[in-house]
Each structure stands twice: as structure tokens, then as C-alpha cells.
Design a protein around this motif. Structure first.
Motif, PDB file in Angstrom:
ATOM      1  N   LYS A   4       0.835  -1.203   0.000  1.00 17.12           N
ATOM      2  CA  LYS A   4       0.000   0.000   0.000  1.00 17.12           C
ATOM      3  C   LYS A   4       0.872   1.256   0.000  1.00 17.12           C
ATOM      4  O   LYS A   4       1.789   1.392   0.795  1.00 17.12           O
ATOM      5  N   GLY A   5       0.586   2.168  -0.949  1.00 21.83           N
ATOM      6  CA  GLY A   5       1.330   3.407  -1.066  1.00 21.83           C
ATOM      7  C   GLY A   5       2.634   3.279  -1.841  1.00 21.83           C
ATOM      8  O   GLY A   5       3.382   4.240  -1.947  1.00 21.83           O
ATOM      9  N   VAL A   6       2.915   2.100  -2.385  1.00 25.17           N
ATOM     10  CA  VAL A   6       4.160   1.853  -3.110  1.00 25.17           C
ATOM     11  C   VAL A   6       3.869   1.676  -4.600  1.00 25.17           C
ATOM     12  O   VAL A   6       2.929   0.986  -4.975  1.00 25.17           O
ATOM     13  N   THR A   7       4.681   2.310  -5.431  1.00 23.97           N
ATOM     14  CA  THR A   7       4.614   2.080  -6.876  1.00 23.97           C
ATOM     15  C   THR A   7       5.817   1.246  -7.276  1.00 23.97           C
ATOM     16  O   THR A   7       6.951   1.577  -6.946  1.00 23.97           O
ATOM     17  N   VAL A   8       5.545   0.147  -7.959  1.00 24.80           N
ATOM     18  CA  VAL A   8       6.580  -0.748  -8.466  1.00 24.80           C
ATOM     19  C   VAL A   8       6.640  -0.580  -9.979  1.00 24.80           C
ATOM     20  O   VAL A   8       5.630  -0.731 -10.664  1.00 24.80           O
ATOM     21  N   ALA A   9       7.807  -0.250 -10.491  1.00 26.12           N
ATOM     22  CA  ALA A   9       7.987  -0.140 -11.940  1.00 26.12           C
ATOM     23  C   ALA A   9       8.388  -1.500 -12.493  1.00 26.12           C
ATOM     24  O   ALA A   9       9.274  -2.162 -11.952  1.00 26.12           O
ATOM     25  N   VAL A  10       7.721  -1.897 -13.556  1.00 21.78           N
ATOM     26  CA  VAL A  10       8.003  -3.172 -14.210  1.00 21.78           C
ATOM     27  C   VAL A  10       8.483  -2.871 -15.627  1.00 21.78           C
ATOM     28  O   VAL A  10       7.709  -2.393 -16.456  1.00 21.78           O
ATOM     29  N   LEU A  11       9.758  -3.114 -15.890  1.00 21.02           N
ATOM     30  CA  LEU A  11      10.337  -2.897 -17.209  1.00 21.02           C
ATOM     31  C   LEU A  11      10.310  -4.224 -17.936  1.00 21.02           C
ATOM     32  O   LEU A  11      11.048  -5.141 -17.579  1.00 21.02           O
ATOM     33  N   GLU A  12       9.443  -4.315 -18.927  1.00 21.94           N
ATOM     34  CA  GLU A  12       9.163  -5.615 -19.523  1.00 21.94           C
ATOM     35  C   GLU A  12       8.710  -5.488 -20.966  1.00 21.94           C
ATOM     36  O   GLU A  12       8.935  -4.481 -21.615  1.00 21.94           O
ATOM     37  N   VAL A  73       9.816  -2.083 -22.659  1.00 21.14           N
ATOM     38  CA  VAL A  73      11.181  -1.852 -23.133  1.00 21.14           C
ATOM     39  C   VAL A  73      11.602  -2.845 -24.208  1.00 21.14           C
ATOM     40  O   VAL A  73      12.741  -2.804 -24.667  1.00 21.14           O
ATOM     41  N   GLY A  74      10.700  -3.725 -24.614  1.00 24.06           N
ATOM     42  CA  GLY A  74      11.017  -4.687 -25.659  1.00 24.06           C
ATOM     43  C   GLY A  74       9.889  -5.643 -25.921  1.00 24.06           C
ATOM     44  O   GLY A  74       8.909  -5.692 -25.182  1.00 24.06           O
ATOM     45  N   ASP A  75      10.040  -6.406 -27.001  1.00 20.22           N
ATOM     46  CA  ASP A  75       9.086  -7.459 -27.369  1.00 20.22           C
ATOM     47  C   ASP A  75       9.796  -8.803 -27.374  1.00 20.22           C
ATOM     48  O   ASP A  75       9.769  -9.543 -28.337  1.00 20.22           O
ATOM     49  N   GLY A  76      10.473  -9.123 -26.301  1.00 20.92           N
ATOM     50  CA  GLY A  76      11.238 -10.350 -26.226  1.00 20.92           C
ATOM     51  C   GLY A  76      12.728 -10.065 -26.084  1.00 20.92           C
ATOM     52  O   GLY A  76      13.479 -10.876 -25.586  1.00 20.92           O
ATOM     53  N   TRP A  77      13.158  -8.916 -26.528  1.00 18.97           N
ATOM     54  CA  TRP A  77      14.520  -8.438 -26.300  1.00 18.97           C
ATOM     55  C   TRP A  77      14.449  -6.935 -26.122  1.00 18.97           C
ATOM     56  O   TRP A  77      13.519  -6.295 -26.583  1.00 18.97           O
ATOM     57  N   GLY A  86      13.644   3.620 -19.668  1.00 21.89           N
ATOM     58  CA  GLY A  86      12.592   3.127 -18.780  1.00 21.89           C
ATOM     59  C   GLY A  86      12.946   3.282 -17.314  1.00 21.89           C
ATOM     60  O   GLY A  86      12.113   3.661 -16.488  1.00 21.89           O
ATOM     61  N   MET A  87      14.195   3.007 -16.977  1.00 19.18           N
ATOM     62  CA  MET A  87      14.632   3.167 -15.586  1.00 19.18           C
ATOM     63  C   MET A  87      14.616   4.631 -15.162  1.00 19.18           C
ATOM     64  O   MET A  87      14.196   4.952 -14.048  1.00 19.18           O
ATOM     65  N   GLU A  88      15.071   5.496 -16.043  1.00 18.18           N
ATOM     66  CA  GLU A  88      15.053   6.922 -15.719  1.00 18.18           C
ATOM     67  C   GLU A  88      13.620   7.416 -15.541  1.00 18.18           C
ATOM     68  O   GLU A  88      13.317   8.148 -14.592  1.00 18.18           O
TER      69      GLU A  88
END
Length: 129
Positions: A4-12, A73-77, A86-88
Motif C-alpha cells: 500500500k502506497g508503493v509504486t513498483v515499476a516493471v520494465l518488460e 522496453v522490448g518485445d522479447g529483447w 525506462g529506468m530513468e
């Protein structure tokens, strides 16, 4: 911890925008690829996002009250530039407290962490991998 109250970034590889377990969970999304949309063509991004914060009736993520910021950030690569962008975005714009990077390729340890750490030096990040 419920997230709760946390945002998790998913680079995928994106996510299934119609997936019922992610409908109310994704608070931010951004596409860093040449693909026309956030559609997850291989299912991996949807799978990872659901494990983290899926809000299903039967199955829930490990932090079910967290919000997700999905960076495609990609479609398999992924290219290094897409991952770094994406990280920035996750650290600076979204201010995610946790960043889940994409599956690694051959790279020396910490390769992507150093530039992002300099970018987000004012706020420490937690890494899931």
C-alpha cells in the motif's frame, strides 16, 4: 507488507491492458519501443506484473495493494537505450520505490544500475533482482 502506497515499476514486454487482474493496478504506462502500443506479445510482462501486484479473486500478487508503472522496453529483447530510458522514467518521473528490470542479457554486474543511480541520486532505489 501489502505494498500500500508503493509504486513498483516493471520494465518488460508490456502487459495485457484487458487482463482483469491488472485493471485497477496499473497507474502509469509508457512505451519505449517501436511497437505501436503496450500490448504484451509474449505474455512475460503480464506474468511478471501479475506476480507482483495482481488483484485477482483467486490469486493475488505478492504486494497486492501496490500500484504498477509498466514500461514497455522490448518485445522479447530490449535495447540498452530502452532499458535505461525506462529506468530513468520510473525513478525520476514516476518516482517508483521499486524497479523490476527486464530479464538480463549478457552484461557485467551493475551495468544498468550505475547510470540510473547517478540520475536518481537524491532517492535510493530498491532492486528486485
Amino acid at each position: 507488507m501489502t505494498g500500500k502506497g508503493v509504486t513498483v515499476a516493471v520494465l518488460e514486454s508490456g502487459y495485457d491492458v484487458d487482463h482483469p487482474d491488472l485493471k485497477e493496478v496499473v497507474s502509469h504506462e509508457r512505451n519505449f519501443t517501436d511497437s505501436p502500443d503496450m500490448r504484451d506479445v509474449n505474455g512475460h510482462g503480464t506474468h511478471v506484473a501479475s506476480i507482483i501486484a495482481g488483484a485477482g479473486e483467486k490469486y493475488r500478487g505478492v504486494v497486492p495493494d501496490a500500484k504498477l508503472a509498466i514500461a514497455k522496453v522490448g518485445d522479447g529483447w530490449s535495447t540498452d537505450s530502452a532499458v535505461l530510458a525506462g529506468m530513468e522514467w520510473a525513478a525520476v518521473d514516476v518516482k517508483a520505490k521499486v524497479i523490476n528490470p527486464p530479464p538480463s542479457r549478457r552484461a557485467e554486474p551493475g551495468r544498468w544500475r550505475r547510470p540510473v543511480a547517478r540520475t536518481a541520486a537524491a532517492k535510493p532505489l530498491r532492486w528486485l533482482r
